[in-house]
Design an enzyme around this catalytic site. Structure first.
Site, PDB file in Angstrom:
ATOM      1  N   GLU A 197       0.931  -1.007  -0.028  1.00  0.00           N
ATOM      2  CA  GLU A 197       0.070  -0.027   0.164  1.00  0.00           C
ATOM      3  C   GLU A 197       0.926   1.099   0.167  1.00  0.00           C
ATOM      4  OE1 GLU A 197      -2.879  -0.095   3.235  1.00  0.00           O
ATOM      5  OE2 GLU A 197      -3.495  -2.246   2.733  1.00  0.00           O
ATOM      6  N   GLU A 220      -8.092   0.850  -5.371  1.00  0.00           N
ATOM      7  CA  GLU A 220      -9.205   0.527  -4.260  1.00  0.00           C
ATOM      8  C   GLU A 220     -10.090   1.811  -4.069  1.00  0.00           C
ATOM      9  OE1 GLU A 220      -8.295  -1.652  -1.116  1.00  0.00           O
ATOM     10  OE2 GLU A 220     -10.405  -1.480  -0.172  1.00  0.00           O
TER      11      GLU A 220
HETATM   12  O1  KIV Z   1      -5.781  -7.549   1.733  1.00  0.00           O
HETATM   13  C1  KIV Z   1      -6.797  -7.453   0.815  1.00  0.00           C
HETATM   14  O2  KIV Z   1      -7.631  -8.278   0.740  1.00  0.00           O
HETATM   15  C2  KIV Z   1      -6.519  -6.421  -0.396  1.00  0.00           C
HETATM   16  C3  KIV Z   1      -7.968  -6.202  -1.198  1.00  0.00           C
HETATM   17  C4  KIV Z   1      -8.754  -5.330  -0.570  1.00  0.00           C
HETATM   18  C5  KIV Z   1      -7.334  -5.662  -2.619  1.00  0.00           C
HETATM   19  O3  KIV Z   1      -5.615  -5.625  -0.381  1.00  0.00           O
END
Ligand code: KIV
Length: 264
Positions: free
Chosen positions: A114, A181
């Site tokens: 992220e 997202e």
């Molecule tokens: O951890 C997860 O499930 C994710 C999704 C929301 C893409 O990163």
């Protein structure tokens, strides 16, 4: 042989949509693989849907390595992508050490981080050392306690322009895949068009090159209100294998996500 980064790029060039789902164990990974899901994401969402935690924040590297091992054992063809958990990539050196664990101990074929614009050097460091990287932009669930909730990102011209610039900077830094997202559909389309690398969306509209959902959401297992961008595929399909196949087919023929799953 597993799906490769090169094949995902080819899918984009050919305009062929591909499907991804989160996976946390070998049995689900095998069923997803057999249903033709191209990418299995060992998401740190396992903190919430498997461990029963309030957020993804408590998930550790050891948890991620363990679940990546399980998923890799069930995946014959799908590319296995593993999330780097909260605070496991705060410096380039720490990121490389932990990405190495996910790949060497867990068997991941790609790692996902992220990212904000401050993380370009971290992504460059990983890709220079041969680590395939997916950069996650938009809503970043690991920052939920700073955000104060799971909110749509990239609304308004300034925020949208900044996200396009970030996406391009990460592509320049060597990112192999981008994941978007919870952003407006139009922004998902703009970013997807402006990059050569494949873009996977979750709540980012049907124009993205691929789609991902949290498996427990699309199988109707997650309690409470389902996110707007998700859909319960089990309700109509009647069995887990049929639900996975219906999801794969709907992503590939462009019928999922429909307008009601998108943000404006
Ligand atoms: O951890 C997860 O499930 C994710 C999704 C929301 C893409 O990163």
């Amino acid at each position: 042989m597993s799906i490769t980064v090169t094949q995902l790029r080819k899918f984009k060039e050919q305009g062929r949509k591909f499907a991804a789902l989160t996976a946390y164990d070998a049995s689900f990974a095998r069923l997803m693989d057999e249903a033709g899901i191209e990418v299995l994401l060992v998401g740190d969402s396992l903190g919430m849907v498997v461990q029963g935690q309030e957020s993804t924040v408590p998930v550790t590297m050891d948890h991620m390595v363990y679940h990546t091992q399980l998923v890799r054992r069930g995946a014959a063809h799908a590319l296995v992508m593993a999330d780097m958990p909260f605070l496991s990539y705060a410096t380039p050196e720490q990121a490389l050490r932990n990405a190495g664990r996910l790949m060497q101990e867990g068997g991941a074929q790609m790692v996902k981080l992220e990212c904000t614009s401050d993380d370009v050097a971290i992504v460059r460091h990983l890709t220079r050392h041969g680590v395939p990287v997916c950069v996650h932009l938009g809503l970043l669930p690991q920052t939920v306690y700073k955000l104060g909730g799971y909110k749509v990102q990239g609304r308004g011209e300034e925020a949208a322009d900044a996200m396009v610039r970030d996406a391009q900077a990460f592509e320049q830094a060597g990112a192999d895949v981008l994941l978007l997202e919870s952003i407006p559909r139009s922004l998902g389309a703009t970013i997807t068009r402006s990059l050569g690398i494949p873009v996977i969306g979750i709540g980012a509209g049907p124009e993205c090159d691929g789609q991902v959902l949290v498996a427990y959401d699309m199988l109707g297992i997650t309690p409470g209100k389902r996110p707007k961008f998700s859909k319960d595929f089990l309700a109509a399909a009647g069995s887990v294998p049929a639900a996975l196949a219906a999801y794969a087919a709907a992503v590939k023929d462009g019928s999922f996500p429909a307008p009601e799953h998108c943000f404006e």
